[in-house]
Design an enzyme around this catalytic site. Structure first.
Site, PDB file in Angstrom:
ATOM      1  N   ASP A   1       2.141  21.175  -5.431  1.00 34.19           N
ATOM      2  CA  ASP A   1       3.432  21.225  -6.117  1.00 34.19           C
ATOM      3  C   ASP A   1       3.467  20.135  -7.187  1.00 34.19           C
ATOM      4  O   ASP A   1       4.088  19.091  -7.029  1.00 34.19           O
ATOM      5  CB  ASP A   1       4.557  21.022  -5.092  1.00 34.19           C
ATOM      6  CG  ASP A   1       5.938  20.994  -5.730  1.00 34.19           C
ATOM      7  OD1 ASP A   1       6.077  21.532  -6.843  1.00 34.19           O
ATOM      8  OD2 ASP A   1       6.855  20.432  -5.117  1.00 34.19           O
TER       9      ASP A   1
ATOM     10  N   ASN B   1       0.817  -1.216   0.000  1.00 36.12           N
ATOM     11  CA  ASN B   1       0.000   0.000   0.000  1.00 36.12           C
ATOM     12  C   ASN B   1       0.853   1.270   0.000  1.00 36.12           C
ATOM     13  O   ASN B   1       0.357   2.356  -0.309  1.00 36.12           O
ATOM     14  CB  ASN B   1      -0.963   0.010   1.197  1.00 36.12           C
ATOM     15  CG  ASN B   1      -0.252   0.119   2.524  1.00 36.12           C
ATOM     16  OD1 ASN B   1       0.654  -0.659   2.817  1.00 36.12           O
ATOM     17  ND2 ASN B   1      -0.650   1.064   3.353  1.00 36.12           N
ATOM     18  N   HIS B   2       2.153   1.158   0.313  1.00 35.14           N
ATOM     19  CA  HIS B   2       3.031   2.329   0.264  1.00 35.14           C
ATOM     20  C   HIS B   2       3.731   2.476  -1.087  1.00 35.14           C
ATOM     21  O   HIS B   2       4.445   3.459  -1.278  1.00 35.14           O
ATOM     22  CB  HIS B   2       4.071   2.269   1.388  1.00 35.14           C
ATOM     23  CG  HIS B   2       3.543   2.761   2.696  1.00 35.14           C
ATOM     24  ND1 HIS B   2       3.768   4.032   3.183  1.00 35.14           N
ATOM     25  CD2 HIS B   2       2.765   2.145   3.628  1.00 35.14           C
ATOM     26  CE1 HIS B   2       3.171   4.178   4.353  1.00 35.14           C
ATOM     27  NE2 HIS B   2       2.556   3.052   4.651  1.00 35.14           N
TER      28      HIS B   2
END
Length: 700
Positions: free
Chosen positions: A637, A222-223
């Site tokens: 950004d 999941n990361h």
């Protein structure tokens, strides 16, 4: 003597039980705060997804900005990505003394990388981009579910979360050996975030993957998700590199992540997935999903799903009037929508395929004219553009179904109770019970599941009658001494053999006297760290706590019972902690069982103010919102430069103002952004962004 022995034994058991209770409470604090942070992350991106669904771009420029910020899919076409990340044009200076790579890679390259990283050297950006380029090419050839056999190697080693902790990976290789033709590895996701050496871990794993493609297997966690990386440190770490190189590496890594396989199957009997399963998990569907569509599992689905339904209707030849039973009048268009020609018979497959492609191309051209998109602009990956003859032969799943399959295997956790329910603690995935595990194992003729995703005190844990094994390889995850790491080895008999370790340099430097009291000292150290994090959490919700306390203080005495204190704190923080047990560590004992809550909150504020010289109320708000502010800053950004340009701010403000029904002219937005740009360099850095937030809150 016998009585003395019994007395000592009783004392010792009570002492050990108290230590274990302290350890469990500390563990609950760390885990509750971690999961609450994940909830905040998902809520934040649900909010942005909602904004995107409600926002109608007024120009192709605004549409491009929104799609690049939020929409899943490849932001670059193949050729454009290679051109953007052109490593061949980069020159390596003569002063560079780090490792060098040449392709195809050899085992000596991997050894050189390991030694260089042990010496704190870095790999030049040219080689990093080259490695990512080759890794992406390899991953694109792999299926969604990798198949591993123990027939070709002595054993298969499965590692869990590493989270940027390079010392743990070094220790695994030291104890278990490097990947080789006789030693296969499966790394089960979450290679990055939280730790400080995420990029080094990726470089090592990708290098071994290319050297031993049949022995090294990587699952997505999941990361391995761009939106998660924005919050948990990986993106910020890459931006610390030279700006232009960091941006290119980040863009390439995003694309590599979405090509990672979703699961691994050992001998068709052991399923390895990062998170878990649900009662709707379908391995057949999982094998056929086009996984690269999901750069982020957290991104918005609503708009994409509605687009897809419309596209399916168009392919089936349905008119908009037929699809809208309410008879709502269609919005005026710049040009009439092309009506697809009558579909030829399915018997003539070649003719039907040509009809589908022609119809899709006409719809794309019409959409381009409608939103004034030029031919040169990268077209977004859509369901229509993916239709092929093989898709037409098989079942047609909605994007929502595909998304849920991936969300469940990346975010879910097991629970001891029967059934399957939404994972409200993390905010994503589900909780699955023993019956769900049993059903999946029987359906696909599996012996057991291996998953990661959860930090365990011993580095591993069996549950569901030993049919689910959680393996976690990042030791000292919360604090030095908080947990062990572990990996599991599987031979041809598929019996799991677990190896535990702790990459703890502090423990190795203790004197003999210190070692004798090490468990107590270690628990105290970890406990202190946990309660410090908990006090920060309490301080960040001071205003809400005061309101909750006043509800129990009807006479406005400034005092409440300790029982009411515990109830009020849980009603505000929703951490599910045993507050009555934790109270002695958080609240000084009182003779009459009453707490002066205002002085208690003042003490919390004093503790935080000793670290930050900011007004208490402002500090409270910044503590509560800093992670969200950092994530919002990185979302705005768009080009990951570490700075918000005036254009990025302008487009984002248009998005917010449409949601809040605030009308502001372009000149007004320009005045606003110039007022935030304190050093007048034409960009907004994070300190200026945070300062603007502080000043606005102070004026309120």
């Amino acid at each position: 003597a016998f009585k003395a022995a019994v007395l000592i034994q009783r004392w010792y058991r009570r002492y050990v039980a108290r230590l274990e209770m302290r350890r469990r409470c500390t563990w609950r604090i760390f885990q509750s705060i971690e999961y609450a942070c994940e909830q905040d992350q998902i809520k934040l991106h649900n909010f942005f997804s909602y904004l995107m669904d409600q926002f109608t771009p007024s120009s192709s420029k605004e549409r491009d900005f929104i799609s690049r910020m939020f929409i899943s899919g490849e932001s670059f076409k193949e050729a454009e990505l290679e051109k953007y990340c052109d490593y061949e044009s980069m020159e390596v200076p003569d002063s560079y003394t780090g490792p060098r790579l040449s392709f195809p890679l050899l085992p000596d390259h991997a050894t050189a990388l390991l030694e260089a990283f042990k010496q704190k050297q870095q790999l030049h950006a040219r080689y990093v981009l080259n490695l990512l380029h080759e890794t992406r090419k390899h991953l694109k050839q792999l299926p969604n579910i990798s198949h591993v056999s123990t027939c070709y190697s002595e054993e298969v080693t499965v590692c869990g979360d590493l989270h940027g902790q390079l010392d743990d990976l070094f220790l695994i290789f030291y104890k278990n050996g490097l990947p080789s033709p006789s030693k296969s590895y499966v790394f089960n996701g979450d290679f990055v975030d939280r730790g400080k050496q995420s990029l080094e871990i990726l470089i090592i794993l990708f290098t071994f993957l290319l050297i031993y493609p049949k022995e090294v297997h990587l699952n997505r966690g999941n990361h391995e998700d761009h939106m998660v990386n924005l919050r948990y440190g990986f993106c910020a770490g890459l931006m610390a590199m030279p700006r232009v190189h960091g941006k290119k590496i980040l863009k390439m890594i995003q694309n590599v992540f979405c090509w990672l396989p979703l699961a691994t199957l050992i001998d068709q009997k052991v399923l390895i997935i990062h998170g878990g399963i649900s009662d709707t998990s379908d391995l057949d569907m999982l094998e056929k999903i086009q996984r690269n569509k999901f750069i982020s599992v957290l991104r918005g689905k609503k708009r994409k799903e509605s687009n897809r339904n419309a596209e399916i209707q168009e392919i089936n030849g349905e008119s908009k009037a037929e699809a809208d039973p309410a008879g709502n009048e269609a919005a005026p268009s710049l040009s009439p929508q092309p009506q697809p020609a009558q579909a030829p018979s399915m018997a003539n497959r070649l003719e039907f395929s040509r009809w589908v492609r022609q119809t899709v191309q006409e719809q794309i051209e019409w959409c381009r004219r409608l939103v004034d998109i030029s031919e040169s602009e990268p077209e977004e990956l859509t369901y229509s553009s993916m239709v092929s003859l093989t898709d037409l032969d098989g079942p047609c799943w909605t994007r929502q179904e595909e998304w849920k399959q991936i969300l469940d295997i990346l975010w879910s956790d097991p629970m001891p109770q029967e059934g399957c329910r939404v994972n409200t603690v993390r905010g994503g995935g589900c909780y699955f019970g023993p019956d769900v595990t049993r059903k999946i194992l029987e359906k696909y003729n599996l012996q057991f599941l291996i998953r990661s995703h959860e930090c365990k005190h011993e580095g591993y844990e069996f549950c569901h009658n030993r049919k689910v094994l959680t393996i976690f390889s990042a030791s000292n995850y919360y604090e030095i001494g908080s947990n062990r790491g572990a990996y599991v080895k599987l031979g041809p008999d598929l019996v799991p053999h677990i190896v535990q370790y702790q990459a703890n340099k502090t423990a190795h430097t203790l004197t003999m006297t210190q070692r004798q009291g090490f468990p107590v000292a270690l628990i105290s150290r970890v406990e202190e760290s946990a309660f410090r994090a908990l006090r920060e959490k309490l301080f960040a919700h001071t205003s809400a706590l005061i309101s909750a306390f006043k509800a129990y203080d009807q006479d406005n005495t400034g005092r409440i019972t300790l029982s009411n204190w515990a109830t009020a704190v849980e009603s505000v923080l929703h951490l599910g902690l045993p507050w009555r047990m934790l109270r002695p560590q958080l609240v000084r004992s009182t003779a009459d069982g009453m707490l002066e809550y205002k002085s208690w909150l003042d003490d919390l504020a004093m503790e935080q103010r000793s670290q930050e010289h900011i007004q208490s109320s402002l500090l409270e708000v910044i503590y509560r919102n800093r992670s969200n502010l950092e994530t919002i800053f990185r979302i705005i950004d768009r080009d990951h430069s570490g700075l918000i340009s005036f254009e990025e701010f302008h487009q984002t403000w248009k998005l917010f103002s449409s949601h809040m029904n605030i009308e502001l002219t372009d000149d007004g937005i320009n005045d606003l952004v110039r007022s935030i740009d304190f050093n007048k360099d034409g960009n907004i850095d994070f300190n200026e962004f945070l300062e603007a937030f502080r000043l606005v809150k102070q004026s309120q």
